[in-house]
Write a protein that holds these residues in place. Structure first.
Motif, mmCIF file in Angstrom:
data_model
loop_
_atom_site.group_PDB
_atom_site.id
_atom_site.type_symbol
_atom_site.label_atom_id
_atom_site.label_comp_id
_atom_site.label_asym_id
_atom_site.label_seq_id
_atom_site.Cartn_x
_atom_site.Cartn_y
_atom_site.Cartn_z
ATOM 1 N N LEU A 83 -21.606 48.431 80.818
ATOM 2 C CA LEU A 83 -21.479 47.811 82.135
ATOM 3 C C LEU A 83 -20.927 48.768 83.176
ATOM 4 O O LEU A 83 -21.281 48.679 84.362
ATOM 5 C CB LEU A 83 -20.576 46.571 82.040
ATOM 6 C CG LEU A 83 -21.096 45.394 81.211
ATOM 7 C CD1 LEU A 83 -20.071 44.283 81.160
ATOM 8 C CD2 LEU A 83 -22.406 44.866 81.788
ATOM 9 N N GLU A 90 -24.314 46.065 85.468
ATOM 10 C CA GLU A 90 -23.258 45.048 85.448
ATOM 11 C C GLU A 90 -23.732 43.751 86.093
ATOM 12 O O GLU A 90 -23.468 42.661 85.581
ATOM 13 C CB GLU A 90 -22.019 45.570 86.161
ATOM 14 C CG GLU A 90 -20.856 44.585 86.131
ATOM 15 C CD GLU A 90 -19.624 45.141 86.804
ATOM 16 O OE1 GLU A 90 -18.649 44.371 86.958
ATOM 17 O OE2 GLU A 90 -19.620 46.322 87.178
ATOM 18 N N MET A 94 -23.527 40.875 83.369
ATOM 19 C CA MET A 94 -22.238 40.179 83.421
ATOM 20 C C MET A 94 -22.378 38.654 83.443
ATOM 21 O O MET A 94 -21.575 37.958 82.804
ATOM 22 C CB MET A 94 -21.443 40.655 84.640
ATOM 23 C CG MET A 94 -19.964 40.334 84.552
ATOM 24 S SD MET A 94 -19.201 41.143 83.111
ATOM 25 C CE MET A 94 -17.564 40.415 83.155
ATOM 26 N N LEU A 140 -13.372 46.824 80.588
ATOM 27 C CA LEU A 140 -14.135 47.118 81.804
ATOM 28 C C LEU A 140 -13.201 47.339 82.993
ATOM 29 O O LEU A 140 -13.389 48.281 83.779
ATOM 30 C CB LEU A 140 -15.105 45.966 82.092
ATOM 31 C CG LEU A 140 -16.001 46.122 83.319
ATOM 32 C CD1 LEU A 140 -16.893 47.351 83.185
ATOM 33 C CD2 LEU A 140 -16.852 44.860 83.511
#
Length: 254
Positions: A83, A90, A94, A140
């Motif tokens: 990511l 992302e 996500m 992250l």
């Protein structure tokens, strides 16, 4: 410093002793039957009498817990690495990570157990799905939390993506990763117990959730509380071990 540490340890221990004493006294004073609310002495007797079977079930639950934790850590770190490489990646992935987190595991666990023929693998997968989100989110966030000056320094010397990732982002992400690991450890145990409840598997691989279900069916409430006590102790031990690991790993940053 040592007195403060001693107080932090003794205070909860003394509070627990007081609560157990009041619990025992209330059960004896009002003659509460064990099938309604067992006293601490009833739970201790059940733990002593059924100790070997409960400890075997605890080991089965811990096997699923550790396997799920390993899968959550490896999978979560790899997803976080993916990511952080691109805002487009992302934005694409996500939402599915969030969907995986907000979907109740009890709703999809039966489907996983049906599709995955091997019960231990199915239990591990269910528990890992519960534990993986804090690893992804914390790692992250840590990978993003780099010093701008250091990032500019790496760009100035034309460091590659891999060099920037492993020499800059990974060291910066370590505190956040360790915090996510601490959360994921407890969630792995919770996920293992929840998965065992849904699966309802017995036999030699039966975990503590199955023992709790069986005790409830048989109205053996002291044995049920003994199994719950073992889950609590296991959770505290895992939390303490992870907290100790976190202090050891991050000691050089203090």
């Amino acid at each position: 410093m040592r007195s403060a540490q001693a107080i932090s340890i003794l205070a909860p221990v003394l509070l627990g002793i007081v609560v157990l004493a009041l619990w025992q006294g209330a059960c004896r004073l009002w003659h509460i039957p064990p099938y309604l609310m067992p006293s601490p002495s009833d739970i201790a007797a059940a733990l002593w009498h059924d100790g070997p079977a409960l400890l075997h079930a605890l080991l089965s639950t811990l096997e699923v817990t550790f396997a799920a934790l390993a899968a959550a850590v490896i999978g979560g770190v790899l997803v976080a690495f993916l990511l952080v490489q691109s805002p487009l990646i992302e934005r694409c992935l996500m939402p599915y990570v969030v969907i995986m987190q907000v979907t109740p595991i009890v709703a999809i666990a039966p489907l996983i157990i049906i599709l995955v023929k091997t019960t231990p693998v199915a239990l591990t997968l269910c528990a890992a799905l519960i534990a993986i989100f804090p690893v992804i989110s914390n790692t992250l966030q840590g990978l993003r939390s780099v010093d701008p000056d250091l990032a500019a320094y790496f760009r100035m010397y034309k460091a590659s993506r891999l060099q920037t990732l492993f020499r800059l982002r990974v060291p910066s992400a370590l505190p956040m990763f360790m915090a996510g690991l601490r959360i994921a450890t407890g969630l792995s145990l919770v996920g293992a117990v929840v998965a065992e409840f849904v699966a309802g598997t017995g036999g030699n691989s039966a975990g503590l959730a199955y023992e709790i279900l069986q005790s409830g069916f048989q109205m053996d409430i002291p044995r049920m509380f003994a199994a719950l006590f073992l889950i609590t102790v296991a959770g505290l031990a895992l939390y303490g071990a992870t907290a100790g690991l976190q202090r050891a790993v991050l000691r050089h940053r203090a």
